[in-house]
Scaffold this active site. Structure first.
Site, PDB file in Angstrom:
ATOM      1  N   ASP A   1       5.571   5.129   5.000  1.00 23.05           N
ATOM      2  CA  ASP A   1       6.636   4.262   5.525  1.00 23.05           C
ATOM      3  C   ASP A   1       6.806   2.991   4.675  1.00 23.05           C
ATOM      4  O   ASP A   1       7.631   2.143   5.006  1.00 23.05           O
ATOM      5  CB  ASP A   1       6.386   3.891   6.998  1.00 23.05           C
ATOM      6  N   HIS A   2       6.060   2.875   3.571  1.00 23.08           N
ATOM      7  CA  HIS A   2       6.112   1.650   2.753  1.00 23.08           C
ATOM      8  C   HIS A   2       6.630   1.835   1.329  1.00 23.08           C
ATOM      9  O   HIS A   2       7.452   1.049   0.867  1.00 23.08           O
ATOM     10  CB  HIS A   2       4.714   0.998   2.693  1.00 23.08           C
TER      11      HIS A   2
ATOM     12  N   HIS B   1       0.865  -1.183   0.000  1.00 23.99           N
ATOM     13  CA  HIS B   1       0.000   0.000   0.000  1.00 23.99           C
ATOM     14  C   HIS B   1       0.892   1.220   0.000  1.00 23.99           C
ATOM     15  O   HIS B   1       2.116   1.106   0.012  1.00 23.99           O
ATOM     16  CB  HIS B   1      -0.991  -0.031   1.170  1.00 23.99           C
TER      17      HIS B   1
ATOM     18  N   HIS C   1       1.230   4.010   2.102  1.00 19.30           N
ATOM     19  CA  HIS C   1       1.596   4.858   3.233  1.00 19.30           C
ATOM     20  C   HIS C   1       3.081   5.197   3.148  1.00 19.30           C
ATOM     21  O   HIS C   1       3.873   4.448   2.582  1.00 19.30           O
ATOM     22  CB  HIS C   1       1.259   4.161   4.558  1.00 19.30           C
TER      23      HIS C   1
HETATM   24 ZN   LIG Z   1       0.046   1.586   6.505  1.00 25.26          ZN
END
Ligand SMILES: [Zn+2]
Length: 282
Positions: free
Chosen positions: A75-76, A71, A73
């Site tokens: 931090d990804h 996904h 976000h």
């Molecule tokens: Zn997330």
């Protein structure tokens, strides 16, 4: 730089943890490398040059053939683009979110640099020598969330849908509690042997774990309804009663999950809203 950050977890799975620990990311985002020689990278993480160096350093002469994101976000997925530029590997996986300036799903935690060359729908696969990854659509934490099954090891990379250290945050409007519960049921019906989450330890009894997560959410729902019945109408007053002992830096996130429950209850006709207050539907 830090090749020792790379940990071999199984014949086909390595883990490299980004240096972004926080109350939201636990010890940091866990990037996974799948295969040997020609590899896939799942959730490359934040756009941090040290983490990119750790990934490419751990791989030495191995070649990345796919960069996958569960996904978008922050931090990804933000490392996907610079990692693709360094290595020439294609970016694929979840769909990008359409973030209109004032659009309904706009949120500061979303990565708007993510531009995959291939969007994987439920069941789509990508493979390399000795490994096959299949997308499993799991909306809820975000609307675009995917898990990835490593077919050869019956392992599932669960991103933030199922984490090994904490329950996931469901933040409306993009986060959706009804979708999340349906995605938990979808995983419970599967036969995965192990989960590798993006945050926290591997989960070795995954179906039991997923059942406990679903039960936990049902308990939260019951708590909310009891509070409403006792006259607590505002989310800000519910959170301290529901989350005794929680790090107060997480109160905002907890409030988002309470809101997600309330929207779900509203859609089921159980509660109704009056401004910032919530009460039983007539
Ligand atoms: Zn997330």
């Amino acid at each position: 730089m830090t090749a020792e950050r790379s940990v071999q977890l199984s014949p086909l799975v390595r883990r490299i943890t980004a240096d972004n620990p926080s109350p939201f990311t636990f010890t940091g985002t866990q990037t996974y490398v799948i295969g040997q020689g020609e590899v896939a990278v799942i959730d490359p993480g934040p756009n941090d040059p040290a983490h990119l160096d750790a990934i490419t350093g751990a791989l030495g002469g191995e070649r990345i053939v796919a960069i996958l994101c569960t996904h978008t976000h922050k931090d990804h997925s933000p490392a996907a683009k610079p990692l693709a530029e360094r290595t020439g590997a294609p970016v694929m996986g979840c769909a990008p979110l359409v973030l209109e300036d004032l659009g309904p799903r706009a949120d500061a935690s979303f990565d708007d640099t993510y531009t995959p060359s291939r969007v994987m729908m439920d069941g789509a696969t990508v493979s390399g020598p000795g490994w096959t990854l299949a997308a499993v659509a799991t909306p809820g934490h975000t609307s675009n969330h995917l898990c990835f099954e490593l077919v050869e090891e019956r392992a599932l990379f669960t991103g933030d849908h199922v984490m090994g250290w904490s329950t996931t945050v469901i933040s409306p409007p993009d986060g959706d509690m009804a979708d999340y519960m349906a995605s938990l049921a979808k995983l419970e019906a599967r036969q995965d042997a192990i989960y590798y989450p993006a945050h926290g330890d591997p989960v070795e009894k995954p179906q039991r774990f997923v059942r406990s997560l679903a039960g936990h959410r049902k308990q939260r729902e019951g708590q909310i309804l009891r509070l409403i019945d006792k006259g607590t109408a505002a989310i800000a007053d519910m959170v301290p009663q529901m989350y005794a002992g929680l790090d107060q830096r997480l109160y905002g996130a907890a409030g988002r999950s309470v809101l997600a429950h309330l929207i779900d209850l509203e859609q089921r006709g159980v509660v109704m809203r009056a401004g910032d207050d919530w009460r039983r539907a007539a």
